[in-house]
Design a protein around this motif. Structure first.
Motif, PDB file in Angstrom:
ATOM      1  N   PRO A 438      -0.463 -14.003   0.430  1.00  0.00           N
ATOM      2  CA  PRO A 438      -1.211 -12.748   0.358  1.00  0.00           C
ATOM      3  C   PRO A 438      -0.262 -11.558   0.250  1.00  0.00           C
ATOM      4  CG  PRO A 438      -2.035 -14.142   2.143  1.00  0.00           C
ATOM      5  CD  PRO A 438      -0.763 -14.761   1.663  1.00  0.00           C
ATOM      6  N   VAL A 439      -0.791 -10.457  -0.226  1.00  0.00           N
ATOM      7  CA  VAL A 439       0.089  -9.311  -0.500  1.00  0.00           C
ATOM      8  C   VAL A 439       0.764  -8.782   0.771  1.00  0.00           C
ATOM      9  CG1 VAL A 439      -1.055  -8.555  -2.622  1.00  0.00           C
ATOM     10  CG2 VAL A 439      -1.974  -7.833  -0.408  1.00  0.00           C
ATOM     11  N   VAL A 458      16.969   1.159   1.708  1.00  0.00           N
ATOM     12  CA  VAL A 458      15.596   0.706   1.863  1.00  0.00           C
ATOM     13  C   VAL A 458      14.807   1.115   0.629  1.00  0.00           C
ATOM     14  CG1 VAL A 458      15.716   0.861   4.367  1.00  0.00           C
ATOM     15  CG2 VAL A 458      14.874   2.807   3.041  1.00  0.00           C
ATOM     16  N   ALA A 459      13.602   0.564   0.516  1.00  0.00           N
ATOM     17  CA  ALA A 459      12.773   0.850  -0.646  1.00  0.00           C
ATOM     18  C   ALA A 459      11.313   0.937  -0.230  1.00  0.00           C
ATOM     19  CB  ALA A 459      12.945  -0.219  -1.717  1.00  0.00           C
ATOM     20  N   THR A 460      10.592   1.822  -0.913  1.00  0.00           N
ATOM     21  CA  THR A 460       9.143   1.825  -0.764  1.00  0.00           C
ATOM     22  C   THR A 460       8.545   0.914  -1.824  1.00  0.00           C
ATOM     23  OG1 THR A 460       8.796   3.699  -2.253  1.00  0.00           O
ATOM     24  CG2 THR A 460       9.213   4.191   0.080  1.00  0.00           C
ATOM     25  N   CYS A 461       7.343   0.380  -1.547  1.00  0.00           N
ATOM     26  CA  CYS A 461       6.766  -0.574  -2.484  1.00  0.00           C
ATOM     27  C   CYS A 461       5.248  -0.572  -2.324  1.00  0.00           C
ATOM     28  CB  CYS A 461       7.320  -1.977  -2.215  1.00  0.00           C
ATOM     29  SG  CYS A 461       6.761  -3.233  -3.392  1.00  0.00           S
ATOM     30  N   LEU A 462       4.555  -0.783  -3.414  1.00  0.00           N
ATOM     31  CA  LEU A 462       3.100  -0.911  -3.431  1.00  0.00           C
ATOM     32  C   LEU A 462       2.744  -2.135  -4.262  1.00  0.00           C
ATOM     33  CD1 LEU A 462       0.253   0.274  -2.810  1.00  0.00           C
ATOM     34  CD2 LEU A 462       0.436   1.516  -4.974  1.00  0.00           C
ATOM     35  N   LEU A 463       1.918  -3.022  -3.673  1.00  0.00           N
ATOM     36  CA  LEU A 463       1.439  -4.211  -4.368  1.00  0.00           C
ATOM     37  C   LEU A 463      -0.053  -4.063  -4.608  1.00  0.00           C
ATOM     38  CD1 LEU A 463       3.222  -7.071  -2.351  1.00  0.00           C
ATOM     39  CD2 LEU A 463       4.057  -5.801  -4.340  1.00  0.00           C
ATOM     40  N   ALA A 464      -0.507  -4.527  -5.770  1.00  0.00           N
ATOM     41  CA  ALA A 464      -1.935  -4.524  -6.109  1.00  0.00           C
ATOM     42  C   ALA A 464      -2.254  -5.858  -6.781  1.00  0.00           C
ATOM     43  CB  ALA A 464      -2.273  -3.357  -7.031  1.00  0.00           C
ATOM     44  N   LEU A 465      -3.018  -6.700  -6.087  1.00  0.00           N
ATOM     45  CA  LEU A 465      -3.391  -8.016  -6.602  1.00  0.00           C
ATOM     46  C   LEU A 465      -4.755  -7.889  -7.273  1.00  0.00           C
ATOM     47  CD1 LEU A 465      -2.659 -11.027  -6.791  1.00  0.00           C
ATOM     48  CD2 LEU A 465      -3.928 -11.357  -4.640  1.00  0.00           C
ATOM     49  N   THR A 472     -12.080  -7.533  -8.115  1.00  0.00           N
ATOM     50  CA  THR A 472     -11.513  -6.861  -6.945  1.00  0.00           C
ATOM     51  C   THR A 472     -10.027  -6.575  -7.154  1.00  0.00           C
ATOM     52  OG1 THR A 472     -10.965  -8.950  -5.853  1.00  0.00           O
ATOM     53  CG2 THR A 472     -13.135  -7.972  -5.373  1.00  0.00           C
ATOM     54  N   CYS A 473      -9.507  -5.693  -6.290  1.00  0.00           N
ATOM     55  CA  CYS A 473      -8.072  -5.413  -6.246  1.00  0.00           C
ATOM     56  C   CYS A 473      -7.681  -5.287  -4.780  1.00  0.00           C
ATOM     57  CB  CYS A 473      -7.744  -4.131  -7.002  1.00  0.00           C
ATOM     58  SG  CYS A 473      -5.979  -3.774  -7.078  1.00  0.00           S
ATOM     59  N   THR A 474      -6.666  -6.037  -4.370  1.00  0.00           N
ATOM     60  CA  THR A 474      -6.209  -6.031  -2.982  1.00  0.00           C
ATOM     61  C   THR A 474      -4.855  -5.337  -2.906  1.00  0.00           C
ATOM     62  OG1 THR A 474      -7.370  -8.099  -2.535  1.00  0.00           O
ATOM     63  CG2 THR A 474      -5.658  -7.434  -0.970  1.00  0.00           C
ATOM     64  N   PHE A 475      -4.767  -4.311  -2.045  1.00  0.00           N
ATOM     65  CA  PHE A 475      -3.567  -3.485  -1.943  1.00  0.00           C
ATOM     66  C   PHE A 475      -2.826  -3.762  -0.640  1.00  0.00           C
ATOM     67  CE2 PHE A 475      -6.751  -1.098  -4.331  1.00  0.00           C
ATOM     68  CZ  PHE A 475      -6.052  -0.739  -5.469  1.00  0.00           C
ATOM     69  N   GLU A 511      -0.641  -4.222   6.222  1.00  0.00           N
ATOM     70  CA  GLU A 511      -2.056  -4.571   6.182  1.00  0.00           C
ATOM     71  C   GLU A 511      -2.569  -4.500   4.757  1.00  0.00           C
ATOM     72  OE1 GLU A 511      -4.285  -2.139   8.832  1.00  0.00           O
ATOM     73  OE2 GLU A 511      -2.915  -2.442  10.532  1.00  0.00           O
ATOM     74  N   ALA A 512      -3.563  -5.324   4.487  1.00  0.00           N
ATOM     75  CA  ALA A 512      -4.153  -5.389   3.152  1.00  0.00           C
ATOM     76  C   ALA A 512      -5.486  -4.648   3.123  1.00  0.00           C
ATOM     77  CB  ALA A 512      -4.345  -6.842   2.724  1.00  0.00           C
ATOM     78  N   LEU A 513      -5.844  -4.141   1.937  1.00  0.00           N
ATOM     79  CA  LEU A 513      -7.111  -3.464   1.709  1.00  0.00           C
ATOM     80  C   LEU A 513      -7.662  -3.939   0.369  1.00  0.00           C
ATOM     81  CD1 LEU A 513      -9.247  -1.225   2.327  1.00  0.00           C
ATOM     82  CD2 LEU A 513      -7.754   0.334   1.027  1.00  0.00           C
ATOM     83  N   THR A 514      -8.916  -4.448   0.381  1.00  0.00           N
ATOM     84  CA  THR A 514      -9.534  -4.951  -0.843  1.00  0.00           C
ATOM     85  C   THR A 514     -10.672  -4.027  -1.254  1.00  0.00           C
ATOM     86  OG1 THR A 514      -8.984  -7.233  -0.292  1.00  0.00           O
ATOM     87  CG2 THR A 514     -10.709  -6.898  -1.942  1.00  0.00           C
ATOM     88  N   LEU A 515     -10.688  -3.643  -2.534  1.00  0.00           N
ATOM     89  CA  LEU A 515     -11.715  -2.772  -3.091  1.00  0.00           C
ATOM     90  C   LEU A 515     -12.213  -3.362  -4.404  1.00  0.00           C
ATOM     91  CD1 LEU A 515     -10.090   0.766  -2.655  1.00  0.00           C
ATOM     92  CD2 LEU A 515     -11.859  -0.260  -1.210  1.00  0.00           C
TER      93      LEU A 515
END
Length: 586
Positions: A438-439, A458-465, A472-475, A511-515
């Motif tokens: 999972p993301v 360090v790095a910032t990162c954003l995942l979108a499945l 759906t898209c899970t962030f 944490e993941a968020l699905t929309l």
């Protein structure tokens, strides 16, 4: 005998000793007057000021010795003649002298010109005061006293020219070298020196690259290329030193141009003959071009840097313009030196910028491909005022069950170290994502592994499945700016993803968020270069994204272009990377 008919030697004639002898038996008062006359005569003869007496018709009746020495004219040549007749090179206002005769008010005059005596000064000038002479109410003429102020005048002129030179150089600092582009810098120099220093100018640079349509220069020959010209369409476009941009000129060893490049010293050809010009211009045709437009003087100056000249600037004067002075050449040299530094910096920047962009493209050249039912478009805009690569990256990874993982990341800092770290981050995320985790677990595992590796960035990162089958898209986010959903029939929406710590800190807690992701909605992921602005609060910049009203019916590429046109104006303070995603219609 009237005053204006007296011979010259009857006025202050120097017969004071004879007069005293005649008055030896006269009363004491008369003898005293004669002594006073002698004293006054000695004053006239001894003063360094030029003294002259004129009659009512402004003819000389008397001049003292200083006047004779100053003019180089014997005293008897003045008698009965006007200034124009005795000294035609002297200029003064006859009208003012007649005004003094009329109203009796003394006046000061500035007298300029030349006399028969040579002078070390470029321009001679005198300060003169004239008084009206009267006798029992009868106007006899004028008495003038003058002192030369040529030295002071020259000093003031030199001081004014020095101020003008400094002002010119100060202005050049704001108008030449304003960008990191060679062509623009050369154009700024050409346009600045015309007409402040020259009537025409052209700027040439040493060209080390091979030209496809030209054979390489012979051994020992340098190739110059025209970058910019200024000074009139009647010359621009013609062959030679005033040719249009892009013209090439090979410089052999025996030319004055090569000598200037080798020695760093300017070549000055004031009122040059055809033979002298031919040595610089190399061909009779070029000399003919110069003569057609009235060019009579040329200054050629190298554009010097610490290691070697980067080019040449040619300044020309034509028509009624005066030849170049030594001061003109000094100012031109200073301008050339400043411009050379700007050109060298621009060249270095262009080289480094090209290398940096090639590296950045190479690092971003192999993003994974999404599933066919996902449409993507991306952009990378480097910051405009530097040549360093950044740590921005994006990726698309096709996963099992028709899902696609969209990745957007930004390594802290810039430069090659950040770019190398970015490559490590991307590779590690790819390997973890391939496990099907999972993301939020992908970020957790990447955070731990990167911390154990010991990367200092360090790095910032954003995942979108994206799951097209489920719609759906899970962030999941690691300190990265929130994504935006651009809806075709509703206002844009910021997705409030739970913001975990940046990757590489080993703090975890993602944490993941699905929309739902409807067809036609565009998912926009970006780096902070898109929203960072020193003039605007970050929250205000994020709100701008929700106010976007874009036509989403066209291609995704056109949507991204329209978005950049709305949000990015000029150069940015940081790199801008965008990744747009949309479900393809079924």
């Amino acid at each position: 005998m009237g005053y204006d008919q007296l011979p010259l030697n009857s006025l202050f004639s120097g017969a004071d000793d004879a007069l005293l002898a005649l008055l030896s038996d006269a009363p004491a008062e008369a003898v005293e007057r004669a002594h006073e006359y002698k004293i006054l005569r000695n004053v006239l003869d001894g003063t360094p000021a030029a003294v002259a007496i004129l009659d009512e018709r402004l003819r000389f009746r008397f001049v003292n010795d200083a006047m004779a020495r100053m003019s180089g004219v014997p005293p008897d040549e003045f008698h009965g003649r006007t200034m124009a007749e005795v000294l035609p090179g002297i200029h003064r206002s006859e009208d003012v002298l007649r005004m003094i005769l009329g109203d009796g008010r003394p006046r000061a005059l500035t007298v300029t010109g030349t006399t028969r005596v040579s002078s070390p000064f470029r321009h001679r000038q005198w300060s003169a005061v004239y008084h009206r002479l009267e006798d029992h109410g009868r106007v006899l003429g004028l008495c003038g006293v003058a002192v030369e102020v040529s030295g002071l005048r020259q000093y003031m002129d030199d001081l004014e020219r020095a101020h003008q030179r400094l002002a010119l150089l100060d202005t050049a600092a704001t108008r030449v070298g304003t960008t990191l582009h060679v062509e623009k810098t050369c154009a700024e120099l050409a346009e600045f020196v015309v007409p402040s220093l020259a009537d025409r100018a052209s700027v040439w640079v040493l060209d080390t690259e091979e030209v496809a349509d030209l054979p390489p220069p012979a051994p020992g020959v340098l190739r110059l290329r025209v970058i910019a010209s200024a000074g009139g369409a009647d010359v621009v476009g013609r062959v030679g030193l005033t040719a249009k941009a892009g013209y090439y000129f090979d410089v052999p060893r025996d030319s004055p141009t090569r000598s200037c490049l080798d020695t760093g010293r300017p070549w000055v050809g004031n009122l040059a003959s055809d033979d002298v010009l031919l040595k610089m211009l190399r061909t009779p045709l070029n000399v003919e071009v110069f003569r057609e437009v009235g060019i009579h003087s040329v200054v050629a100056l190298p554009l010097p840097t610490r290691e070697h000249p980067v080019g040449f600037v040619y300044l020309c004067r034509a028509g009624d313009s005066a030849p170049f002075t030594d001061e003109d050449v000094v100012v031109a040299q200073e301008l050339a030196a400043r411009t050379a530094v700007a050109i060298d910096n621009a060249r270095q920047y262009s080289l480094e910028h090209s290398m940096a962009l090639e590296l950045q493209r190479a690092l971003l050249s192999e993003p994974g491909g999404p599933h066919p039912d996902i449409e993507t478009a991306s952009r990378y805009l480097p910051a405009g005022q530097r040549a360093l690569v950044g740590g921005d990256w994006f990726d698309s990874m096709a996963l099992p069950c028709g899902r696609t993982l969209q990745v957007m990341g930004d390594v802290m800092g810039h430069g090659f170290t950040a770019a190398v770290a970015m490559s490590q981050y991307r590779s590690l995320l790819r390997s973890i994502a391939a496990t099907g985790a999972p993301v939020e677990r992908i970020l957790q595992e990447a955070d731990h592994r990167l911390a154990s590796i010991g990367l200092d960035r360090v790095a910032t990162c954003l995942l979108a499945l994206v799951d097209p089958h489920e719609g759906t898209c899970t962030f999941a986010g690691a300190g990265h700016p929130p994504p935006v959903l651009l809806h075709p029939d509703a206002p844009a929406e910021l997705v409030h993803v739970s913001t975990g710590p940046p990757l590489g800190t080993d703090l975890g807690g993602y944490e993941a968020l699905t929309l739902p992701l409807r067809p036609g909605t565009v998912l926009l992921m970006y780096t902070d270069g898109l929203i960072e602005d020193r003039r605007r609060d970050i929250d205000a910049s994020l709100r701008r994204l929700t106010h976007l009203r874009l036509d989403l019916d066209g291609s995704l590429e056109s949507v991204v272009d329209a978005l950049l046109a709305r949000l990015v104006h000029g150069t940015t303070e940081d790199d801008v990377t965008l990744l747009a995603t949309r479900l393809r219609p079924v």
